[in-house]
Design an enzyme around this catalytic site. Structure first.
Site, mmCIF file in Angstrom:
data_model
loop_
_atom_site.group_PDB
_atom_site.id
_atom_site.type_symbol
_atom_site.label_atom_id
_atom_site.label_comp_id
_atom_site.label_asym_id
_atom_site.label_seq_id
_atom_site.Cartn_x
_atom_site.Cartn_y
_atom_site.Cartn_z
ATOM 1 N N ILE A 25 -2.811 10.471 -7.772
ATOM 2 C CA ILE A 25 -3.944 10.690 -8.188
ATOM 3 C C ILE A 25 -3.936 9.760 -9.583
ATOM 4 O O ILE A 25 -3.053 9.953 -10.270
ATOM 5 C CB ILE A 25 -4.397 11.992 -8.552
ATOM 6 C CG1 ILE A 25 -4.635 12.796 -7.373
ATOM 7 C CG2 ILE A 25 -5.640 12.384 -9.314
ATOM 8 C CD1 ILE A 25 -4.695 14.285 -7.284
ATOM 9 N N HIS A 32 -5.376 10.079 -12.688
ATOM 10 C CA HIS A 32 -6.271 11.244 -13.221
ATOM 11 C C HIS A 32 -7.408 10.757 -14.366
ATOM 12 O O HIS A 32 -7.028 9.650 -15.121
ATOM 13 C CB HIS A 32 -5.297 12.367 -14.040
ATOM 14 C CG HIS A 32 -4.330 12.952 -13.038
ATOM 15 N ND1 HIS A 32 -5.152 14.105 -12.230
ATOM 16 C CD2 HIS A 32 -3.205 13.015 -12.817
ATOM 17 C CE1 HIS A 32 -4.022 14.623 -11.605
ATOM 18 N NE2 HIS A 32 -2.989 13.824 -11.764
ATOM 19 N N SER A 77 3.603 14.596 -14.339
ATOM 20 C CA SER A 77 2.281 14.278 -14.273
ATOM 21 C C SER A 77 1.545 14.455 -15.745
ATOM 22 O O SER A 77 1.972 15.091 -16.519
ATOM 23 C CB SER A 77 1.468 15.429 -13.418
ATOM 24 O OG SER A 77 0.231 14.986 -13.467
ATOM 25 N N CYS A 90 -0.833 4.150 16.138
ATOM 26 C CA CYS A 90 -1.554 5.063 15.301
ATOM 27 C C CYS A 90 -2.432 4.345 14.227
ATOM 28 O O CYS A 90 -3.448 4.450 13.788
ATOM 29 C CB CYS A 90 -0.852 6.329 14.777
ATOM 30 S SG CYS A 90 -0.036 7.124 15.970
ATOM 31 N N CYS A 112 1.866 10.094 15.205
ATOM 32 C CA CYS A 112 2.784 10.245 16.203
ATOM 33 C C CYS A 112 4.190 9.929 15.444
ATOM 34 O O CYS A 112 4.939 10.297 15.925
ATOM 35 C CB CYS A 112 2.913 9.476 17.512
ATOM 36 S SG CYS A 112 3.367 7.693 17.335
ATOM 37 N N CYS A 129 6.690 3.547 17.624
ATOM 38 C CA CYS A 129 7.070 2.181 16.929
ATOM 39 C C CYS A 129 8.479 2.361 16.047
ATOM 40 O O CYS A 129 8.938 1.301 15.794
ATOM 41 C CB CYS A 129 5.907 1.933 15.731
ATOM 42 S SG CYS A 129 5.878 3.153 14.130
#
Lengths: 469, 406
Positions: free
Chosen positions: A49, A51, A331, A392, A427, A432
């Protein structure tokens, strides 16, 4: 003997931002990391994130650098071709006073914030727990792939003359006059200054440098990753923060998955997922959104935050001139990284003027995201873009080979995964994994069994079956 | 591109559906994401396939080969390998392959994509994330296709069939398989596999036991394991350590429905809800094989796919008879699911496929419509790991049919 202007130790997002900035000033710089890729520590395992900056206490480095960093993020991401999800963030609760407190902090930090009532809140997030009736809305909160951002910064630094040494464990550092002599597994490096951005390894490097060691606390944060389209989470949703941090949040990633977490528990340097941690997340996430179905989780991971007091520590070493210490960049470290880089070049005494004619980096564009015309063109010259590797995430062999040809010479399955998303889908590499291993073996001209999952020692096989006698 | 029937998935279900659709008269495009047809059978080099369908014992690749040569010889079937279906929208199938993204327009679509394995993430496996945690299918691919040894000291979590097969395979290749842990009190694998793959090699199978935590930084270094209570919660007092370098997961299969358009699915199987014609709630969309429900024998997949292919072909040609009232079929006492989920009112026979909830000894399986008994079958010994077939006469049924253990 080449003497570099600066050596940056630690290829996390902070080290990468500093390395990138120094190179852009026209200084010579080396980035060292002990792992086989950049962004393999805290920078690969966090909430991703950017922020907005309403949360840190006004006046702290965290507040100042978060707000400045968040401002720099969009332009850097644009330059690097790294996707930002401008989804915004809500802090939700049932205590108007506390929301008001955050609102005021936001205003003091000069962040765009609004207070939302129950109606507006539940219109935006219909699946939210009904007892949550007030929220703080921060429209400038965004999500980013923390590793793609780091990789972009590093590779842009490399094409503009910066040097990166991976698997470069440091065994000794000495100083001869004004020149640091750094003995690494990849050879000797000489440099005029050193930046210690080794994250959880800060003290280890500080001891080698003879600079200040710090009291560092490690805290583990565990997460669930959810499959695409399985949560109705249009923006980041935080509970009210506590002393332990921002709490268990729900957030949409840039790729359309969702993260639910983190916990915050004292830990050693082991990124393990625990039953206690996962149970705690399940319980806390249900307080935000009661009908989250944890059967839709496809992965769980944990990351380590390094904490050093209440604020970031970013300072010139008093003990060893020429050294800049960075400790406790927890953070909002990702959000602050671009601003931390500015602060560090200032501490190093460099002028802020960037050199002319900086080269532009080729962004990571997978075949599926190319234009129809680009797809046609590339298939004419390279049929490997027509070969599916990851079903996927729809990644082709051409995508994988192109990544292996990038400036940063990576050689692990996880490094490919971070850059292409191959193996990140539902998956989890079932289809892969061996195809990626073979592509790496082919491009790097190494044996299949010597391909790594992540770091040295994580070889994918122990040998051939029926080895010839 | 235009065709009458698109079959998605080139494993046993897809090949049989394509052959049958072609035989019934339709032009078919068969789409396979891998380089060759055959699907997972290509890596199942053990024998035991084909006993029911061909009345002889074949290996997986041999079983697949018999259909592959028929498919390749069939001029009405166009095979696209190395091609991934990326979207299905209203009879239009978007594919991604050697020419980039393209579209196939069809009259009917058969989903035959099989299933995927449940992963460490699906079961929220605790501990670190080193190399050496692999699903049984990936382990099988690495050993049988790539010729690589995945480890020397192995622990297997879950007693699904591929896990059991891999226990034997890895033992034969010189690895030491220390244990198989099964969280349930019974195995989901076939009884013959437990005997032939574990008992014959003295590999212990522990029930009500699971891995609490995986340890290791770069490679797996060991596991903490122990027993679980009836809510599957770990009993900490039973916690033990076992040194190993590999954890093979055989913890279940999930029908690979993600590319399917918004279709109603069954909570128990994870596959689509289909009628007697293997037709979903979208009349042009058909399903067969492991994407519908996980089979234990490929022979049954082949038979089911032939049916689905035939009906899809008839639908595409506009020859599928319009039907009378649809009668729901539901799983009653002791039965976890019954296929198809509905039948059409009328005359004739219908074959149900079902799984039991628990082990059953010397009991009757019955199909009822109200008080009316439509069929009865004696079950000498049934286990959840083995699918049962049950044929009944549907004459006389005019409402919901319940299939249950008497």
């Amino acid at each position: 003997m080449k003497i570099f202007d600066c050596v940056v130790i630690g290829g996390g997002v902070v080290g990468a931002a500093i390395f990138n900035k120094i190179v852009r000033l026209g200084k010579s710089c080396v980035l060292l990391d002990k792992a086989s890729d950049v962004a393999t520590g805290a920078s690969k395992a966090n909430s991703g994130i950017v922020h907005a900056g309403y949360d840190p206490k006004p006046g702290t480095l965290k507040a100042k650098l978060n707000v400045r960093g968040a401002k720099l993020f969009p332009q850097i991401c644009k330059r690097l071709g790294v996707k930002l999800n401008c989804c915004g963030a809500l802090v939700v609760g049932d205590d108007k006073e506390k929301i008001l407190e955050l609102y005021n902090r936001g205003l003091q930090n000069k962040v765009k914030v609004e207070i939302w009532d129950k109606k507006k809140l539940h219109e935006k997030v219909p699946k939210l727990n009904a007892n949550l009736n007030v929220a703080l809305w921060a429209e400038d909160s965004k999500t980013v792939s923390p590793y793609l951002f780091t990789i972009g910064l590093v590779e842009e630094g490399m094409i503009n003359g910066g040097k990166v040494l991976l698997e470069a464990d440091i065994s000794a550092i000495s100083k001869d006059g004004d020149v640091f002599k750094i003995e690494t597994q990849r050879g000797m490096i000489y440099s005029k200054s050193v930046v210690n951005s080794a994250g959880a390894g800060y003290n280890q490097i500080a001891r080698l440098l003879g600079s200040e060691t710090k009291k560092i606390q490690l805290r583990r944060g565990e997460y669930f990753v959810f499959d695409k389209n399985t949560l109705d989470v249009p923006c980041t949703i935080f509970p009210l923060p506590t002393d332990l941090g921002k709490g268990v949040l729900l957030t949409p990633t840039v790729d359309g998955n969702f993260l639910v977490g983190p916990t915050s528990a004292p830990s050693d340097d082991v990124t393990a997922v625990t039953k206690t941690g996962l149970d705690e997340i399940r319980q806390k996430a249900h307080l935000l959104m009661p009908d989250i179905d944890f059967r839709n989780t496809i992965r769980q991971f944990s990351g380590i935050r390094t904490i050093c007091g209440d604020d970031f520590v970013i300072e010139k070493s008093r003990k060893v001139p020429g050294v800049v210490n960075l400790a406790g960049i927890c953070s909002p470290g990702l959000s602050s990284a671009p601003a931390i880089a500015e602060m560090v070049i200032n501490l190093l005494g460099y002028s802020t003027k960037e050199k002319d004619n900086l080269k532009k980096i080729q962004p990571y564009v997978m075949f599926k995201n190319m234009s129809k015309r680009q797809q046609k063109e590339i298939l004419k010259t390279d049929p490997s873009f027509g070969q599916i590797v990851c079903k996927c995430e729809k990644i082709t062999k051409g995508d994988i080979l192109a990544v292996l040809k990038r400036p940063l010479k990576i050689k692990s399955v996880d490094a490919i995964k971070r850059r292409t998303n191959a193996g990140m889908g539902r998956c989890q590499g079932g289809f892969c994994f061996t195809k990626v291993v073979k592509a790496i073996a082919q491009e790097r001209k190494i044996e299949y069994k010597n391909v790594l999952k992540e770091n040295r020692g994580s070889f994918v096989a122990v040998g051939d079956i029926r080895e010839e006698e | 591109m235009k065709t009458q029937v698109v079959v998605i998935g080139g494993g046993p279900a897809g090949m049989c559906a394509a052959l049958s659709a072609s035989k019934t008269g339709a032009k078919v495009v068969l789409v396979e994401r891998d380089e060759v047809l055959g699907g997972i059978l290509n890596q199942c080099i053990h024998n035991g396939f084909g006993l029911h369908y061909f009345h002889e014992e074949l290996t997986g690749p041999e079983f697949a080969h018999r259909f592959r040569i028929m498919v390749e010889a069939d001029k009405n079937i166009k095979v696209l390998t190395n091609t991934l279906v990326t979207k299905i929208e209203d009879k239009k199938v978007q594919i991604m392959g050697k020419n980039g993204f393209e579209e196939i327009e069809a009259q009917a679509v058969v989903l035959a994509m099989g299933c995927r394995e449940r992963t460490a993430g699906n079961i929220s496996l605790c501990g670190t994330r080193p190399m050496g945690i692999v699903t049984a299918g990936v382990a099988q691919k690495m050993v049988n296709i790539d010729g690589k040894m995945i480890g020397k000291d192995i622990v297997i979590l879950g007693s699904g069939d591929i896990g059991l097969i891999m226990a034997r395979r890895l033992t034969l290749e010189g690895a030491k398989v220390h244990a198989v842990f099964e969280i349930n009190s019974t195995s989901s694998g076939l009884r013959r596999n437990i005997m032939q793959c574990l008992e014959d090699f003295d590999i212990p199978l522990f029930f009500n036991t699971t891995i609490f935590e995986v340890v290791g930084k770069d490679r797996v270094e060991g596991v903490y394991y122990g027993q679980v209570d009836k809510n599957f919660q770990p009993i900490e007092s039973t916690r033990k350590f076992l040194k190993c370098d590999t954890v093979v997961l055989s913890v279940g299969l999930i029908p690979e429905m993600y590319i399917a358009p918004d279709t109603i699915t069954c909570k128990t199987t994870g596959g689509a809800i289909v009628n007697e014609f293997y037709q979903t709630d979208k009349p042009w969309l058909f399903c067969c094989g492991n994407i519908l429900h996980v089979h234990d024998l490929v022979d049954n997949v082949a038979l089911e796919a032939e049916q689905a292919g035939k009906f899809a072909s008839l639908y595409a040609l506009g020859k599928l008879p319009t039907q009378s009232k649809s009668l729901p079929v539901v799983a009653g006492e002791g039965v976890s699911y019954v296929l198809p989920y509905s039948v059409f009112e009328g005359q004739g026979k219908v074959e149900f496929k079902l799984r039991l909830k628990t082990k059953v000894v010397r009991k009757n399986l019955v199909a009822k419509c109200g008080a009316n008994i439509l069929g009865k079958k004696f079950v000498l010994a049934g286990v959840p790991g083995e699918m049962l077939k049950f044929e009944i006469e549907k004459n006389g049924a005019s409402d919901k049919i319940v299939v249950e253990i008497e």
